[in-house]
Structure formats: structure tokens, C-alpha cells
Design a protein around this motif. Sequence first.
Motif, PDB file in Angstrom:
ATOM      1  N   THR A 186      16.468  41.331 -37.251  1.00 30.29           N
ATOM      2  CA  THR A 186      16.470  41.613 -35.816  1.00 30.29           C
ATOM      3  C   THR A 186      16.356  43.115 -35.537  1.00 30.29           C
ATOM      4  N   HIS A 215      19.471  38.061 -28.803  1.00 31.87           N
ATOM      5  CA  HIS A 215      18.932  36.703 -28.706  1.00 31.87           C
ATOM      6  C   HIS A 215      19.844  35.777 -27.915  1.00 31.87           C
ATOM      7  N   GLU A 217      12.159  33.211 -33.193  1.00 32.48           N
ATOM      8  CA  GLU A 217      10.893  33.650 -32.610  1.00 32.48           C
ATOM      9  C   GLU A 217      10.993  35.090 -32.151  1.00 32.48           C
ATOM     10  N   TRP A 218       9.852  35.652 -31.876  1.00 33.56           N
ATOM     11  CA  TRP A 218       9.835  36.839 -31.053  1.00 33.56           C
ATOM     12  C   TRP A 218       8.629  36.618 -30.151  1.00 33.56           C
ATOM     13  N   TYR A 219       8.605  37.372 -29.088  1.00 31.46           N
ATOM     14  CA  TYR A 219       7.593  37.112 -28.084  1.00 31.46           C
ATOM     15  C   TYR A 219       6.866  38.380 -27.706  1.00 31.46           C
ATOM     16  N   PRO A 264      14.166  30.553 -28.261  1.00 25.99           N
ATOM     17  CA  PRO A 264      13.946  31.709 -29.125  1.00 25.99           C
ATOM     18  C   PRO A 264      14.438  31.511 -30.551  1.00 25.99           C
ATOM     19  N   LEU A 276      10.342  36.233 -36.392  1.00 24.10           N
ATOM     20  CA  LEU A 276      11.299  37.077 -37.113  1.00 24.10           C
ATOM     21  C   LEU A 276      11.803  36.363 -38.370  1.00 24.10           C
ATOM     22  N   TRP A 307      10.137  44.299 -28.908  1.00 24.11           N
ATOM     23  CA  TRP A 307      10.170  42.853 -28.959  1.00 24.11           C
ATOM     24  C   TRP A 307      11.375  42.466 -28.129  1.00 24.11           C
ATOM     25  N   TYR A 308      11.427  41.254 -27.723  1.00 23.85           N
ATOM     26  CA  TYR A 308      12.453  40.835 -26.794  1.00 23.85           C
ATOM     27  C   TYR A 308      13.157  39.596 -27.262  1.00 23.85           C
ATOM     28  N   GLY A 309      14.458  39.676 -27.284  1.00 26.11           N
ATOM     29  CA  GLY A 309      15.265  38.493 -27.492  1.00 26.11           C
ATOM     30  C   GLY A 309      15.458  37.770 -26.171  1.00 26.11           C
TER      31      GLY A 309
END
Lengths: 340, 340
Positions: free
Chosen positions: A84, A146, A206-208, A219, B88, B207-209
Motif C-alpha cells: 500500500t 482502503h 485493487e487500485w483505481y 476495493p 496492489l 492511487w486511491y483507496g
Amino acid sequence: MSTTMWLRSAAAALPGPPVDNAALGARIGLPAEWIDRFVGTRARHFAKGRTDLAGLCERAARDALGRAGLAARELDFVVLATATPDALMPTTAAVVADRLGAGDVPVYQLQSGCSGTVQALALARALLADGAGRGLVLGGDVAAKHLDLDQDFRSMRPAQLVNYVVFGDGAGAAVVSADRAPGAARCAAVGHRPVLPGVAPGQRLEWYGAAERDSSLPPATEDYAAVEQRVPELAEQAAKEQLAALDWTGEQLDHLLPPQLGGRMTTAITARLRAALGAERAAELSCVADTGNTGNALLLQQLALLLPLLREGERTLAVCVESSRWITGTLALGPEGRSV
Amino acid sequence: MSTTMWLRSAAAALPGPPVDNAALGARIGLPAEWIDRFVGTRARHFAKGRTDLAGLCERAARDALGRAGLAARELDFVVLATATPDALMPTTAAVVADRLGAGDVPVYQLQSGCSGTVQALALARALLADGAGRGLVLGGDVAAKHLDLDQDFRSMRPAQLVNYVVFGDGAGAAVVSADRAPGAARCAAVGHRPVLPGVAPGQRLEWYGAAERDSSLPPATEDYAAVEQRVPELAEQAAKEQLAALDWTGEQLDHLLPPQLGGRMTTAITARLRAALGAERAAELSCVADTGNTGNALLLQQLALLLPLLREGERTLAVCVESSRWITGTLALGPEGRSV
């Protein structure tokens, strides 16, 4: 392999105060007793903000360097393992190395799950074999980004909800060297390998990108049934194979660092490993019940607990299991036998 | 260092048909002529979907293994470098290694920007020094998931818009070994290091959680003025230092693989390097004008172009500059001199 790696120090850093099951349970609508009983984790720490991994790693690094009596500019490399990272670019490893003043030495960031610290230690040993003298190994995760604690948990399925009670944030650091230093622990073996070819991952995080910001995909997804079944089996298999490769017996083990998924599972795995290896004498070193699953930080937290206790001639076996793509990792510390 | 690494093969994989400046310009509201003139990149390829990096890497890997005459099960390790992993967890490296049938060998995924392939090659050399015989090095990026082509571009600032014309998707692969094989290129040097301590990153890719899904922060930011100024300077400095470390002169260089930021910048950097190094005879090998900046794939794409042309005794210098946290990387191929 002919390269011996010495573990000179280890340290850990946790953010903020612990969040206990009463406080967390009230927030997400789960009874504290349920968390106590089914997960067995009493507390965890949550980082505030998205970019706290660098700060946690920096704190752990300064502590580990201090314990080793080294300055950052004396390092020959920096390796960080995390699932992360604070951002995709620049890497958290590069940010931390810059803040520490490590100079122009090579910096690596491994993308990894629970086997990441073993991967980072294996990479460190390879860099020592390639001529480096000493380096810094970091591992950590900030899962908090997250976890949206402000959402309505009433409609959340258990498979998602469990993430909120299992994970915690933290970082750890270790200083390694090719030369022995007073009080350093000898790394007799370090290795990691994929297992269960073709088997579906037990976890996916996941990441977006921008194009997926509106996605309704969760996620993070876990197959906890698979994790509960596979991890104990894989831990036993990895431990047995590592002992055999070293010509060690379970009876010789003084310390056992089991996988840290949750307090309850870790207790069960330790009992299984003690019985399967004949390692009844080995003292368990675990931290998960008080910190939650901090991913890439866990093994370094365990090592930070171990090193002050470790006495000359003792043998230690650490086992990790990563349940995303299934990977086992082992680390053995001890005075004898060939390095593998 | 005493370990010599041999580069046995290289291959590249690009998704779908090329998207030219007329097609892309119409989509985002920029004249094709502007892209031609200010960026100098004629075309790029965009992957469909979020999880195409594994597929691209698998294609490149199979091609590289075929060219080296090796089966995946003969590998001793797999290393993948990327800024834009499919997820990830599990790592794209682990997914690709499993699909290839590489067995239970160690798999590493480096989080990295434009210096990533050099980092992966340096890690590969360390693993060879630590006893491995041969391995697979992968690099690639799928930037397309950061690019939302369906949005309204009229309100987008130029610093964001330029991302849509600079980047492309792709992957590359190389097979390396500790033993020489017929036709293999000798790696005389490979190294990477942070430069410009304390200087702000030139690029940041977020990146976004879950907790940041509604963030209004831009997913990618660049300081192109800093990039345009710093990268040519840093490329020259890294090239000079690498040649000096090898006791090579610019006149001896047969091939030059410059940084691949965009067609226009690459042309300017090549001219600068030729003049600064006295490397007028060196043939430039670039691909960016036809593929865009594919990040971690670029050097492998250049190597895939180079290897069929390379003749016994020739000298090659490749230079990369990463402008997130500033990092320079160099790779030298050649028959003489010590390995550094």
C-alpha cells in the motif's frame, strides 16, 4: 550460496493510539466480543491520511539505524516492501531514502503482500552478494486508506466487514550487513516462493486509475475460507522444507515467528507448527493480537521483539504466507549450517 | 563486482492498433499539429481495461523466452518493474509467472517509474551474483487506466492534458543469464541512483483507496518545466559518469539508447549526448515517437530493437532518467572492461 547476511538491528513504528475492539466495534456495528472470539485481535493502529507510510518507515528506520549505530549515509542500499504505497510515483522508498539522507545509493521498492519483508531480505542478501556492505530493509503498510470508516456498515457483507477488524497500519525496519557486528544475528536462510500454481488468489487489493474512480467494484476482496484452510497447511510445509534444507530439527528451535493473520489463527498455527515440527521448546514471538495484520511490517515487528532476547547460539525460524497469489517465505537465524 | 550478466534476448508487446495524433487530438480537443510539434510523438497504443499489464507482459515474456530458446521452467527468477500494476495484490509479476509456468522460483515486482527496467536489471544481476543461473526481466505500464478519455477536456489545464499525448501502454521482456550463450550481449555495467537530494518530485502519480474515491485531487501531476530542464542535464551527467567508470570514451560508442520522454525531447537529448560525449558515431535507437512514453517498457523495447543489430565487440550505452523522485539509470553493453 556463500553470502552470509547479518541482522544488526530491527525496529517498528505504529501510528497513533491503539483502537480497541470496543471502539472499533461501535463504529462498524460489530460486538467487541465477536471480534475477540473470531479474530482474536485486541487492538490495531490506524494512520491518518494517505501518505503516512513514508513517515512510519522513516521513524522505524531512524530507530533501527540508531540501534545499529549507523548513519544513513553509511548505507549501501535501501529496500522497502509494501502492498500500500503512498503513491505510485514517486515511490515511498525513494521519499524515505531522501528524507533519511541516504545519498545516491540504489533504492528499491517491492510491491508485495505478507511475504514482502522476506522478499526484501532476500533482495538485500543478493545485493550483499553483489558487493554491497550494509543496507536498510523496510516494510510497512497503511491499509487505513482502503478503509472508509464513515460509510454505512449495515449493508456491508461479512467478507468486506472482516477487513475492518483484521488489518492495522505500521512499519518496521532492519539494518543488515555482510560483515558481522557485535550482537548481530546470523541469517542462516531466507527465501520465498510461489506455491499452489494455478490456484485463484485468496486476496485481491485493487487500485483505481482515473478511469475507474466511479467503479462499483469493492476495493479489496478476500476468500477467507481459502485463507483459513490454506495458510496453516502452507506454513507447515514451508517450515518443514526450510528445516530440512538447513539440516535443523524442530527440537533445536529456540524461537518461532509464525504467520500473523489474526490473533486466533496465529495461535492455532503456532500449535500446529510446534506439533508438526517437534518444536515444543520454541518460544512464540507474535504481535498481531496487539497491532492487527500490518502486512509488510509484521516480520520486522517480530524481529524487533526478538533481537533483544536472542542469545548466542540460538535458532529462530520465521514463516510467512501470502494469500493473494500464494507465496511462502521463511527466514532462519542461527549460528550453524550452510546459508541457503 | 565480479558477476557478469549476459543479455540473451529482448522482446516487446504493444496493445491494439496505434492511435495517431489526428485521432487522439480529435478526442481531446488538441490540434494534431500541436502534438506533432511540441511533443514529437506520432502514435501510441492504449490497452483496453484495467488488467492488461499481465497480458502484455506475458506476450513479451513468451517472445523473449522463444528468442532465447528457453522454457519458463528453466528460469531461476522473475522480476517485473512497473509504475502501474494491475492490482496492489496479487502482484502482476506473480500472476505472469504463474501463467508462464515458471514454477516455484522467486518472483519480485518493483514499483518504479522510468528507471524501473534498469532497477530490474540491477536486481537480476544481484540475483545472479547470489547464485541464480538465468532469469526473466519484465517491464511495462498501462497508463490508460489513469486516462479518462470520456471526460470534458475543455476545462482541463495543459499540465493535465499533456499526459494524454505523452504516454502509451506497452511491455517488454528480457532473458538474462550468468553464463554466456551464443549471440548474448555482455552487460558491462548496470546501475541506478537517486540524484538531486531534497528537490521536489517532477511527477506524482496517485492511487486511491476506498477512503479517497471521492477526492478531487488530480490522479497525476507533472512539473513539465522541471522535467524539460532537468532530464537533459541529468542524462548527460549520468552518461559521462558511466563512461568514466568503465574507462570508455564516447568515440567508442556504437549505439546510444537515450531517455524516451517524447519524440522531440529525445531528439534533443540525443544531440546533446552526442556532442557532450564525443559520441558522433553512435547510432540512436529510440521508439518513443511511435509508442509514446511506455514507462518501464521503453528500455526493453529499445533493447528488442538493438539486439538483432548488435555485432561482436560493439559498445552500447543506455541512459534513463526518472523524474518523479529524480533517479538516473544506465546500462552499458560491451565486450571489455570491468563490470561495474
